[in-house]
Design a protein around this motif. Structure first.
Motif, PDB file in Angstrom:
ATOM      1  N   ASP A  50       0.842  -1.215   0.000  1.00  0.00           N
ATOM      2  CA  ASP A  50       0.000   0.000   0.000  1.00  0.00           C
ATOM      3  C   ASP A  50       0.869   1.254   0.000  1.00  0.00           C
ATOM      4  O   ASP A  50       0.665   2.193   0.774  1.00  0.00           O
ATOM      5  N   ARG A  51       1.842   1.282  -0.903  1.00  0.00           N
ATOM      6  CA  ARG A  51       2.771   2.408  -0.950  1.00  0.00           C
ATOM      7  C   ARG A  51       2.092   3.637  -1.546  1.00  0.00           C
ATOM      8  O   ARG A  51       1.539   3.586  -2.629  1.00  0.00           O
ATOM      9  N   THR A  52       2.178   4.740  -0.814  1.00  0.00           N
ATOM     10  CA  THR A  52       1.623   6.011  -1.268  1.00  0.00           C
ATOM     11  C   THR A  52       2.726   7.052  -1.310  1.00  0.00           C
ATOM     12  O   THR A  52       3.432   7.260  -0.324  1.00  0.00           O
ATOM     13  N   PHE A  53       2.885   7.699  -2.454  1.00  0.00           N
ATOM     14  CA  PHE A  53       3.861   8.772  -2.595  1.00  0.00           C
ATOM     15  C   PHE A  53       3.185  10.083  -2.236  1.00  0.00           C
ATOM     16  O   PHE A  53       2.214  10.485  -2.877  1.00  0.00           O
ATOM     17  N   ASN A  54       3.694  10.751  -1.216  1.00  0.00           N
ATOM     18  CA  ASN A  54       3.085  11.988  -0.722  1.00  0.00           C
ATOM     19  C   ASN A  54       3.682  13.249  -1.340  1.00  0.00           C
ATOM     20  O   ASN A  54       3.217  14.346  -1.065  1.00  0.00           O
ATOM     21  N   GLY A  55       4.734  13.081  -2.132  1.00  0.00           N
ATOM     22  CA  GLY A  55       5.348  14.241  -2.761  1.00  0.00           C
ATOM     23  C   GLY A  55       6.552  14.749  -1.983  1.00  0.00           C
ATOM     24  O   GLY A  55       6.894  14.250  -0.906  1.00  0.00           O
ATOM     25  N   HIS A  56       7.202  15.750  -2.544  1.00  0.00           N
ATOM     26  CA  HIS A  56       8.386  16.361  -1.940  1.00  0.00           C
ATOM     27  C   HIS A  56       8.100  17.816  -1.583  1.00  0.00           C
ATOM     28  O   HIS A  56       7.291  18.481  -2.227  1.00  0.00           O
ATOM     29  N   ILE A  57       8.787  18.304  -0.564  1.00  0.00           N
ATOM     30  CA  ILE A  57       8.726  19.720  -0.201  1.00  0.00           C
ATOM     31  C   ILE A  57       9.744  20.509  -1.006  1.00  0.00           C
ATOM     32  O   ILE A  57       9.489  21.639  -1.424  1.00  0.00           O
ATOM     33  N   CYS A  58      10.909  19.907  -1.247  1.00  0.00           N
ATOM     34  CA  CYS A  58      11.958  20.582  -2.005  1.00  0.00           C
ATOM     35  C   CYS A  58      12.678  19.567  -2.879  1.00  0.00           C
ATOM     36  O   CYS A  58      12.952  18.439  -2.451  1.00  0.00           O
TER      37      CYS A  58
ATOM     38  N   ASN B 228       7.705  11.649   2.733  1.00  0.00           N
ATOM     39  CA  ASN B 228       7.729  11.315   1.307  1.00  0.00           C
ATOM     40  C   ASN B 228       6.749  10.193   0.987  1.00  0.00           C
ATOM     41  O   ASN B 228       6.063  10.237  -0.040  1.00  0.00           O
ATOM     42  N   LEU B 229       6.741   9.175   1.864  1.00  0.00           N
ATOM     43  CA  LEU B 229       6.008   7.949   1.584  1.00  0.00           C
ATOM     44  C   LEU B 229       5.185   7.531   2.790  1.00  0.00           C
ATOM     45  O   LEU B 229       5.557   7.797   3.933  1.00  0.00           O
ATOM     46  N   THR B 230       4.078   6.859   2.511  1.00  0.00           N
ATOM     47  CA  THR B 230       3.321   6.148   3.534  1.00  0.00           C
ATOM     48  C   THR B 230       3.181   4.703   3.074  1.00  0.00           C
ATOM     49  O   THR B 230       2.784   4.444   1.932  1.00  0.00           O
TER      50      THR B 230
END
Length: 348
Positions: free
Chosen positions: A251-259, A274-276
């Motif tokens: 159940d890998r979720t990419f949450n994105g990057h701040i920088c 970054n990930l959940t």
């Protein structure tokens, strides 16, 4: 965009590091006042998390660390700056990566001193605005320090435990102006890799090594965090990290990057998180939990040609496993994070 070489921002961070490193415990707060904006966000690994008061960063992090690692010096392997490429975030960020080295003479976070050299892996991203540092992501590998002190916070690693060197090419300290075209190439290589991470392509499953070869040179080196370790070549990386990572986390979720920035042949990013992911059993020798957990990650890359070839990784594994109900720091040292740091809301 202003100065495309970011020399003013680089110099500010270099001056900040020099004065902070030279300051006594009593003088560090004065350095904070000179360089850090009053409205400040500092992000650090478990058990520190988010701190918004520049003086509190000294009280909770820098002062105890300097007392523990006497004669501490900063040994930098990568230094770069750039405009944040993440849409909606922006800003100029200055990045340094290396080790904080000292004589481990006093306990820190319950880790027993050795009286010998110890090296704390670190990477920091500083956002610079209006001549002040307004945000910092300061990521550091606490389990790596624990292992140097003879502790075993995790089961045996799939890869190798090493005090990690800097780039093979020894050209990571980009204090001077760099060709922007090279930074654009590096950012393109990082973007390609991030967008290509998958176990399925075009509806057809493919060998992991085939996916990796689109983004990485054959002699890649993955300098992973303690608990996983470092690994060399695409095939061994697939065997010793990427394969077990994908097999043991669902159940890998990419949450994105701040920088995400790049300069010259180097680049990197961080997220919060970054990930959940949910442990399904086996990853890092740990059990399945059925609970989703967050991974706060910094990746720093070196590009060679059109592909990536070295990668230094910082993952807040103490936080991830704490979210699973496993307090690795407390069970290994016998001292809770709250007791040691005086932190409020240490698991936020």
């Amino acid at each position: 965009m202003g100065d495309i070489f970011f020399q003013a921002e680089k110099q500010l961070v270099r001056d900040y590091n020099a004065q902070l490193d030279a300051a006594s415990v009593d003088d560090m707060k004065a350095v904070q006042e000179r360089f850090i904006a009053p409205k400040y966000l500092w992000r650090g690994f478990h058990p520190f998390h988010e701190i918004r008061d520049p003086q509190n960063v000294v009280d909770r992090f820098w002062s105890p660390l300097k007392i523990a690692l006497t004669h501490m010096q900063r040994r930098i392997d990568v230094f770069m700056a750039g405009e944040n490429s993440i849409e909606g975030h922006g800003g100029v960020w200055v990045v340094s990566m290396g080790h904080l080295m000292g004589l481990f003479d006093q306990p820190w976070l319950g880790i027993p001193p050795t009286g010998k050299i110890a090296m704390l892996r670190y990477c920091e991203f500083h956002r610079v605005e209006g001549g002040k540092i307004t945000e910092t992501a300061m990521f550091f590998d606490i389990p790596h320090l624990m292992m140097q002190a003879g502790l075993q916070p995790f089961p045996p690693q799939t890869a190798a435990h090493l005090v990690q060197p800097g780039p093979m090419t020894h050209d990571g300290l980009m204090y001077d102006e760099q060709d922007p075209k090279e930074g654009h190439k590096t950012l393109a290589a990082i973007d390609h890799m991030v967008n290509d991470i998958k176990t399925w392509r075009g509806g057809v499953e493919e060998p992991l090594v085939d996916e990796l070869r689109r983004s990485w040179n054959e002699d890649m080196i993955w300098w992973g965090p303690a608990g996983i370790g470092a690994t060399y070549t695409i095939e061994r990386y697939a065997q010793q990290h990427s394969g077990p990572f994908r097999a043991g986390l669902k159940d890998r979720t990419f949450n994105g990057h701040i920088c995400r920035i790049a300069e010259g042949h180097y680049g990197g990013f961080f997220g919060w998180p970054n990930l959940t992911l949910t442990p399904s059993g086996g990853f890092m020798g740990m059990p399945a939990t059925g609970k989703p957990g967050d991974m706060r990650v910094i990746d720093i890359y070196r590009r060679d040609g059109d592909k990536l070839t070295e990668n230094w990784i910082f993952i807040d594994l103490l936080h991830f496993w704490n979210m699973q109900g496993i307090d690795v720091l407390a069970r290994t040292t016998g001292i809770s994070a709250r007791q040691e740091t005086g932190a409020n809301g240490a698991t936020k």
